[in-house]
Design a protein around this motif. Structure first.
Motif, PDB file in Angstrom:
ATOM      1  N   ALA A 106     -34.216  13.183 -11.949  1.00 14.13           N
ATOM      2  CA  ALA A 106     -34.621  12.882 -10.569  1.00 14.13           C
ATOM      3  C   ALA A 106     -36.130  13.066 -10.459  1.00 14.13           C
ATOM      4  CB  ALA A 106     -33.890  13.784  -9.582  1.00 14.13           C
ATOM      5  N   ARG A 107     -36.828  11.957 -10.255  1.00 15.40           N
ATOM      6  CA  ARG A 107     -38.289  11.977 -10.106  1.00 15.40           C
ATOM      7  C   ARG A 107     -38.592  11.707  -8.633  1.00 15.40           C
ATOM      8  NH1 ARG A 107     -39.546   7.442 -14.364  1.00 15.40           N
ATOM      9  NH2 ARG A 107     -37.941   6.530 -13.001  1.00 15.40           N
ATOM     10  N   VAL A 108     -39.196  12.695  -7.965  1.00 15.14           N
ATOM     11  CA  VAL A 108     -39.251  12.703  -6.500  1.00 15.14           C
ATOM     12  C   VAL A 108     -40.689  12.907  -6.030  1.00 15.14           C
ATOM     13  CG1 VAL A 108     -38.402  13.847  -4.410  1.00 15.14           C
ATOM     14  CG2 VAL A 108     -36.930  13.692  -6.456  1.00 15.14           C
ATOM     15  N   PHE A 109     -41.052  12.195  -4.968  1.00 14.53           N
ATOM     16  CA  PHE A 109     -42.286  12.494  -4.237  1.00 14.53           C
ATOM     17  C   PHE A 109     -41.881  12.992  -2.859  1.00 14.53           C
ATOM     18  CE2 PHE A 109     -46.020  11.891  -1.641  1.00 14.53           C
ATOM     19  CZ  PHE A 109     -47.060  12.232  -2.506  1.00 14.53           C
ATOM     20  N   TYR A 110     -42.459  14.113  -2.443  1.00 15.28           N
ATOM     21  CA  TYR A 110     -42.156  14.678  -1.128  1.00 15.28           C
ATOM     22  C   TYR A 110     -43.438  14.707  -0.317  1.00 15.28           C
ATOM     23  CZ  TYR A 110     -40.271  18.046   2.335  1.00 15.28           C
ATOM     24  OH  TYR A 110     -39.840  18.674   3.489  1.00 15.28           O
ATOM     25  N   GLY A 137     -42.442   3.915  -8.191  1.00 13.28           N
ATOM     26  CA  GLY A 137     -41.915   4.437  -9.448  1.00 13.28           C
ATOM     27  C   GLY A 137     -40.981   5.617  -9.276  1.00 13.28           C
ATOM     28  N   PHE A 138     -40.986   6.248  -8.104  1.00 15.79           N
ATOM     29  CA  PHE A 138     -40.154   7.436  -7.906  1.00 15.79           C
ATOM     30  C   PHE A 138     -38.715   7.041  -7.579  1.00 15.79           C
ATOM     31  CE2 PHE A 138     -44.423   9.065  -7.200  1.00 15.79           C
ATOM     32  CZ  PHE A 138     -44.376  10.286  -7.871  1.00 15.79           C
ATOM     33  N   ASP A 139     -37.793   7.849  -8.055  1.00 15.93           N
ATOM     34  CA  ASP A 139     -36.377   7.617  -7.768  1.00 15.93           C
ATOM     35  C   ASP A 139     -36.058   7.887  -6.298  1.00 15.93           C
ATOM     36  OD1 ASP A 139     -35.678   7.156 -10.570  1.00 15.93           O
ATOM     37  OD2 ASP A 139     -36.064   9.308 -10.822  1.00 15.93           O
ATOM     38  N   LEU A 140     -36.830   8.794  -5.686  1.00 16.21           N
ATOM     39  CA  LEU A 140     -36.573   9.187  -4.308  1.00 16.21           C
ATOM     40  C   LEU A 140     -37.892   9.626  -3.686  1.00 16.21           C
ATOM     41  CD1 LEU A 140     -34.600  10.070  -1.957  1.00 16.21           C
ATOM     42  CD2 LEU A 140     -34.472  12.299  -3.107  1.00 16.21           C
ATOM     43  N   ARG A 161     -36.235   4.318  -2.329  1.00 12.51           N
ATOM     44  CA  ARG A 161     -35.179   5.099  -1.675  1.00 12.51           C
ATOM     45  C   ARG A 161     -35.853   6.233  -0.915  1.00 12.51           C
ATOM     46  NH1 ARG A 161     -29.781   5.379  -2.977  1.00 12.51           N
ATOM     47  NH2 ARG A 161     -30.194   4.399  -4.995  1.00 12.51           N
ATOM     48  N   VAL A 162     -35.608   6.331   0.385  1.00 12.96           N
ATOM     49  CA  VAL A 162     -36.276   7.330   1.216  1.00 12.96           C
ATOM     50  C   VAL A 162     -35.236   8.162   1.969  1.00 12.96           C
ATOM     51  CG1 VAL A 162     -38.379   5.980   1.526  1.00 12.96           C
ATOM     52  CG2 VAL A 162     -36.497   5.725   3.149  1.00 12.96           C
ATOM     53  N   ALA A 163     -35.631   9.374   2.302  1.00  9.37           N
ATOM     54  CA  ALA A 163     -34.774  10.249   3.104  1.00  9.37           C
ATOM     55  C   ALA A 163     -35.651  11.281   3.785  1.00  9.37           C
ATOM     56  CB  ALA A 163     -33.737  10.956   2.226  1.00  9.37           C
ATOM     57  N   PRO A 164     -35.296  11.678   5.008  1.00  6.83           N
ATOM     58  CA  PRO A 164     -36.060  12.753   5.652  1.00  6.83           C
ATOM     59  C   PRO A 164     -35.656  14.106   5.093  1.00  6.83           C
ATOM     60  CG  PRO A 164     -34.268  12.068   7.078  1.00  6.83           C
ATOM     61  CD  PRO A 164     -34.227  11.159   5.877  1.00  6.83           C
ATOM     62  N   LEU A 165     -36.615  14.985   4.938  1.00  9.41           N
ATOM     63  CA  LEU A 165     -36.336  16.391   4.645  1.00  9.41           C
ATOM     64  C   LEU A 165     -37.234  17.192   5.588  1.00  9.41           C
ATOM     65  CD1 LEU A 165     -34.659  18.318   2.909  1.00  9.41           C
ATOM     66  CD2 LEU A 165     -36.641  18.499   1.372  1.00  9.41           C
ATOM     67  N   GLU A 351     -28.249  13.444  -4.752  1.00 10.83           N
ATOM     68  CA  GLU A 351     -27.012  12.803  -5.195  1.00 10.83           C
ATOM     69  C   GLU A 351     -27.032  11.309  -4.919  1.00 10.83           C
ATOM     70  OE1 GLU A 351     -23.836  14.849  -3.297  1.00 10.83           O
ATOM     71  OE2 GLU A 351     -24.125  16.718  -4.430  1.00 10.83           O
ATOM     72  N   SER A 352     -27.795  10.890  -3.908  1.00  9.93           N
ATOM     73  CA  SER A 352     -27.835   9.470  -3.552  1.00  9.93           C
ATOM     74  C   SER A 352     -28.592   8.634  -4.572  1.00  9.93           C
ATOM     75  CB  SER A 352     -28.487   9.290  -2.171  1.00  9.93           C
ATOM     76  OG  SER A 352     -29.904   9.466  -2.254  1.00  9.93           O
ATOM     77  N   ILE A 353     -29.340   9.282  -5.465  1.00 11.87           N
ATOM     78  CA  ILE A 353     -30.165   8.531  -6.412  1.00 11.87           C
ATOM     79  C   ILE A 353     -29.321   7.589  -7.263  1.00 11.87           C
ATOM     80  CG2 ILE A 353     -31.548   8.792  -8.514  1.00 11.87           C
ATOM     81  CD1 ILE A 353     -32.868  11.212  -7.221  1.00 11.87           C
ATOM     82  N   ASN A 354     -28.155   8.031  -7.650  1.00 12.81           N
ATOM     83  CA  ASN A 354     -27.300   7.213  -8.501  1.00 12.81           C
ATOM     84  C   ASN A 354     -26.319   6.341  -7.726  1.00 12.81           C
ATOM     85  OD1 ASN A 354     -28.403   8.231 -10.954  1.00 12.81           O
ATOM     86  ND2 ASN A 354     -27.184  10.097 -10.686  1.00 12.81           N
ATOM     87  N   ALA A 355     -26.420   6.383  -6.384  1.00 10.27           N
ATOM     88  CA  ALA A 355     -25.543   5.546  -5.562  1.00 10.27           C
ATOM     89  C   ALA A 355     -26.210   4.180  -5.363  1.00 10.27           C
ATOM     90  CB  ALA A 355     -25.290   6.205  -4.220  1.00 10.27           C
ATOM     91  N   PRO A 356     -25.421   3.110  -5.259  1.00  8.83           N
ATOM     92  CA  PRO A 356     -26.032   1.786  -5.027  1.00  8.83           C
ATOM     93  C   PRO A 356     -26.722   1.740  -3.675  1.00  8.83           C
ATOM     94  CG  PRO A 356     -23.637   1.712  -4.789  1.00  8.83           C
ATOM     95  CD  PRO A 356     -23.951   3.046  -5.349  1.00  8.83           C
ATOM     96  N   MET A 357     -27.892   1.109  -3.617  1.00 11.02           N
ATOM     97  CA  MET A 357     -28.626   0.986  -2.372  1.00 11.02           C
ATOM     98  C   MET A 357     -28.131  -0.204  -1.572  1.00 11.02           C
ATOM     99  SD  MET A 357     -32.579   1.996  -3.203  1.00 11.02           S
ATOM    100  CE  MET A 357     -32.775   0.931  -4.628  1.00 11.02           C
TER     101      MET A 357
END
Length: 361
Positions: A106-110, A137-140, A161-165, A351-357
């Protein structure tokens, strides 16, 4: 999971909001069985005011320059389950190159400062913590800000792929405690000085202090300039370490929250101070921004002010009315806005990283 984070700071809360957020979230992650390595450039500004020297399950790595630590960072990323680069990381571009070139699952930018990031881009000032190619390039890509900010991270920076944290609070660290005489206030404000909050601070805090000379007003924070418009009944506490925040809030009859201009304009960006004050049982007066009512109910859990008159009206409420709202806000905070809840949100996003978008039809 093994988390490796490249961030601004976790060891010093001086003049920034990142450290307190990371401490709460990392403690929650450790409670859930994860471990964290946090890479932080050892900047003199923070070294002089370091207020964290150890945390169970969290390994801070302080370094003088990227060349010195690159090999160690590469080894950490190679062993990581999650590698995160954050906004305002002094070596954000180099760390992003390392993470994006790795096989981390999981490669993430926050982005803890999304409105600031987007505002700078709109002004033609590319933030020095962002890779030049954007975020595709980031997974999330996680954002401290929800709403429209998530769309703009996709359309303007290529996030796939984006999500609020959102921010959060550690209720073990922020809870009601006994009042402290030096902090007692009819209206308090806790926050580092920021020019873009000054107009609202003068309207909602300084002017009410002038009109209510028999009331006591207290500001806690850092970096306030010599020409700040103090009044005789405004008292100043220079820099409040996180350990003192509960006493500060618990000594307030009412406390003020002011959102940075870019964040208020974007909306959906609750400050950590909002959650801290609520967890400490302090009645809250806050400025309005879109999405506020998704976190707290205006008039029932928090009071909203846009003018000096609004501040004066809130100060005129009875103690019973203020206590009732504070109790409801604290209850909601413990249910929805703790670091443990955000740790669950982070796990779900990962967990959503491997789910289809989803795709548009």
């Amino acid at each position: 999971m093994r988390f490796v984070i490249f961030g601004l700071t976790i060891t010093s809360s001086w003049g920034n909001g990142h450290a307190t957020l990371w401490r709460a979230l990392c403690r929650a992650l450790v409670r859930r069985g994860h471990s964290v390595v946090f890479f932080e450039r050892d900047l003199p500004y923070y070294a002089e005011h370091r207020d964290l020297h150890g945390m169970l399950g969290v390994e801070p790595v302080l370094y003088a320059d990227w060349g010195e630590v690159r090999q160690r960072a590469a080894q950490a990323v190679a062993a990581a389950d999650v590698a995160i680069v954050t906004s305002f990381c002094p070596d954000g571009v180099a760390a992003s190159d390392l993470v994006l070139g790795s096989d981390a699952p999981a490669r993430v930018f926050y982005d803890l400062d999304t409105p600031v990031t987007l505002d700078r881009m709109a002004a033609g000032d590319w933030p020095d913590y962002l890779p030049r190619q954007g975020l595709d390039g980031f997974d999330l890509v996680l954002s401290y800000t929800g709403g429209e900010a998530l769309v703009r991270l996709q359309t303007q920076l290529g996030a796939r792929r984006v999500a609020p944290l959102y921010g959060s609070v550690d209720p073990d660290a922020h809870r009601p405690v006994a009042a402290v005489g030096g902090y007692q206030a009819d209206l308090s404000y806790l926050g580092t000085y920021a020019a873009d909050r000054q107009e609202a601070l003068e309207r909602l805090f300084v002017e009410p202090a002038r009109r209510l000379p028999d009331c006591r007003f207290v500001i806690g924070g850092a970096l306030y300039p010599p020409d700040f418009p103090w009044a005789q009944n405004i008292f100043f506490v220079r820099h409040m370490p996180p350990a003192e925040h509960p006493a500060f809030f618990s000594s307030s009859r009412l406390t003020l929250n002011i959102t940075r201009r870019a964040m208020a304009a974007m909306g959906w960006c609750p400050s950590g101070r909002l959650f801290e004050a609520a967890a400490c049982g302090a009645p809250i007066l806050t400025d309005w921004w879109e999405g506020l009512d998704a976190f707290y109910a205006p008039g029932a859990e928090v009071f909203v002010a846009g003018s000096t008159g609004d501040s004066l009206a809130a100060l005129g409420l009875s103690d019973a009315e203020l206590r009732r709202a504070a109790g409801q806000a604290r209850e909601r905070t413990l249910e929805e806005h703790t670091a443990d809840r955000r740790a669950l949100d982070l796990e779900a996003a990962l967990e959503s990283i491997n789910a289809p978008m989803a795709t548009g039809g």
